[in-house]
Enzyme design. Structure first.
Site, short mmCIF file in Angstrom:
data_model
loop_
_atom_site.label_atom_id
_atom_site.label_comp_id
_atom_site.label_asym_id
_atom_site.label_seq_id
_atom_site.Cartn_x
_atom_site.Cartn_y
_atom_site.Cartn_z
CG ASP A 22 33.45 -33.97 -20.88
OD1 ASP A 22 32.87 -34.58 -19.97
OD2 ASP A 22 33.54 -32.74 -20.91
CD GLU A 75 39.35 -30.94 -15.12
OE1 GLU A 75 40.09 -30.04 -15.60
OE2 GLU A 75 38.26 -31.24 -15.60
C1 DGY Z 1 33.02 -28.92 -20.33
O1 DGY Z 1 32.58 -27.81 -20.62
O2 DGY Z 1 34.13 -29.32 -20.67
C2 DGY Z 1 32.22 -29.78 -19.48
O3 DGY Z 1 32.85 -30.98 -19.20
C3 DGY Z 1 30.84 -29.99 -19.98
O4 DGY Z 1 30.14 -30.57 -18.96
#
Ligand code: DGY
Length: 432
Positions: A174, A398
């Site tokens: 992200d 995670e």
């Molecule tokens: C989030 O909401 O952080 C996700 O990574 C989007 O896919």
């Protein structure tokens, strides 16, 4: 190689299985409850890898649910919103894909972008664990997997044959620094007021900044306003970045799909053509200056000069090109637990902030598997040993700080448990 008692290994294996079952929503698996309460595309494919180790039926059904959400045009969306959960933003209403072009009727509510296509790779893994009995399930998945890959060539290909992402979320990485230049080209005007939910679940220092988030939402609105029409988006979206994650995962997935086609007696010519295109695309992502594969902002044609863990997916992709081994070893020497998601030497390195430094189990699994296949067993074992230490000392988080192993982001995380069972656990060695 691993300094752990058998009992400890058994307990970690049991914990990993428990996490998968905890996150199982009968047919699909959430990455972790709270932070990510839906079915994510590549998370789900990794979940299949984990389930396949102890419940092959559930491994297959995970992939079947994922592919059932495929749009008519072949895209498999990055999120499928099977249930409504007010604890997540942006939900189905914000994505607004009900009347999206190419979606087709009767589909599960979903986002309007995709994610790295690893499903074919784990379908092949399921089959390897279930030869014979799994043949009909593989056969049923095959046309969907092929249509998914075809969609990338229709809508995500650069002139060179590399794959672009059209939103940072599409890459799965992200807030990676790879997107900074393209994100800077967006002025997030007209973003409707919103409340982030992620920072209610997780320490904000571990998540993307507000500047990033405004642009994420701006891009969602941009797509929604164009009904997710890929033709329009290709022409107008200011965010198009050629990405090693997409290029390399798709290349691997195409090679695996070709093996599947061979098993099924299907024609392989189209897939061979795809692999050739991707090889030429990958060549265009080689950055001599960083000594590694890089991302490229398609708006300017400029490299981003980012050495990331995605750079090292080249071996997973099946390339037998060792030019980036030097940089990989330099990066591994700089942290206690490799592979960091971003170059520790870079001023933007941030050991806790998501994809700007932390180490991720799934990336390690793909990088080390590729290295091993290419004969680089020293580096492969080094990364695996680091992952075993990381998880056994810090749990199934995670992601983790690569310097001291601090667990970060969500806890009891599906894909961390999955790669433990499918790759990292020392019990696999005993089984060999
Ligand atoms: C989030 O909401 O952080 C996700 O990574 C989007 O896919």
């Amino acid at each position: 190689m691993f300094d752990m008692t058998e009992d400890r290994i058994k307990r970690l294996d049991a914990e990993a299985r428990r996490i998968l079952q905890l996150n199982d929503r009968a047919g699909y698996t959430v990455p972790t409850s709270g932070l990510y309460p839906y079915q994510w595309n590549w998370d789900s494919a990794f979940a299949a890898l984990g389930f396949a180790q102890f419940d092959i039926d559930r491994g297959w059904s995970e992939l079947e649910t994922l592919m059932a959400g495929q749009w008519e045009n072949g895209m498999v969306p990055h999120i499928q919103f099977h249930v409504d959960d007010p604890g997540y933003f942006p939900g189905a209403g914000i994505w607004g894909t009900d009347d999206a072009i190419g979606k087709g009727p009767g589909r599960v509510p979903s986002s309007g972008i995709s994610q790295p296509p690893v499903a074919a790779s784990f379908a092949l893994r399921c089959y390897q664990l279930d030869e014979g009995a799994g043949l009909e399930r593989l056969r049923a998945l095959y046309p969907r997997l092929a249509a998914f890959h075809r969609w990338f060539f229709a809508h995500r290909q650069t002139a060179d044959g590399a794959m672009v992402v059209t939103h940072p979320w599409e890459a799965g990485r992200d807030n990676a620094p790879d997107w900074d230049s393209a994100m800077a080209g967006i002025t997030p005007e007209g973003v409707q007021p919103y409340t982030r939910r992620d920072t209610g679940h997780v320490n904000p220092a571990m998540r993307p900044t507000k500047d990033d988030y405004d642009r994420y939402i701006w891009l969602v609105q941009f797509g929604r306003d164009r009904k997710w029409d890929q033709e329009k988006l290709a022409a107008e979206n200011p965010f198009r970045v050629a990405d090693p994650t997409m290029t390399f995962t798709l290349m691997r997935a195409c090679r695996d799909l070709k093996i599947i086609a061979e098993v099924l007696g299907e024609d392989q010519a189209e897939i061979s053509g795809w692999i050739e295109r991707l090889e030429s695309g990958a060549a265009s992502l080689w950055n001599e200056e960083t000594g590694a594969y890089d991302s490229r902002n398609e708006a300017t044609g400029e490299f981003n000069h980012c050495v990331t863990n995605a750079s090292f997916l080249c071996w997973w992709a099946g390339l037998r090109d060792d030019r980036s081994l030097t940089v990989l070893n330099r990066v591994l020497d700089q942290v206690r637990y490799g592979v960091p998601s971003f170059d520790p030497e870079h001023e933007k390195f941030d050991g806790l902030r998501y994809w700007r430094g932390p180490v991720w189990g799934i990336m390690n699994m793909m990088i080390a598997t590729g290295l091993k296949e290419a004969g680089h067993t020293v580096e492969a074992e080094r990364i695996r040993a680091a992952t075993v230490a990381l998880i056994s000392e810090n749990g199934f988080a995670e992601y983790f700080d690569p310097q001291d192993g601090t667990p970060a982001g969500g806890g009891t995380f599906t894909w961390t448990a999955a790669i433990w069972l499918g790759w990292a656990t020392p019990s696999l060695e005993e089984a060999e």
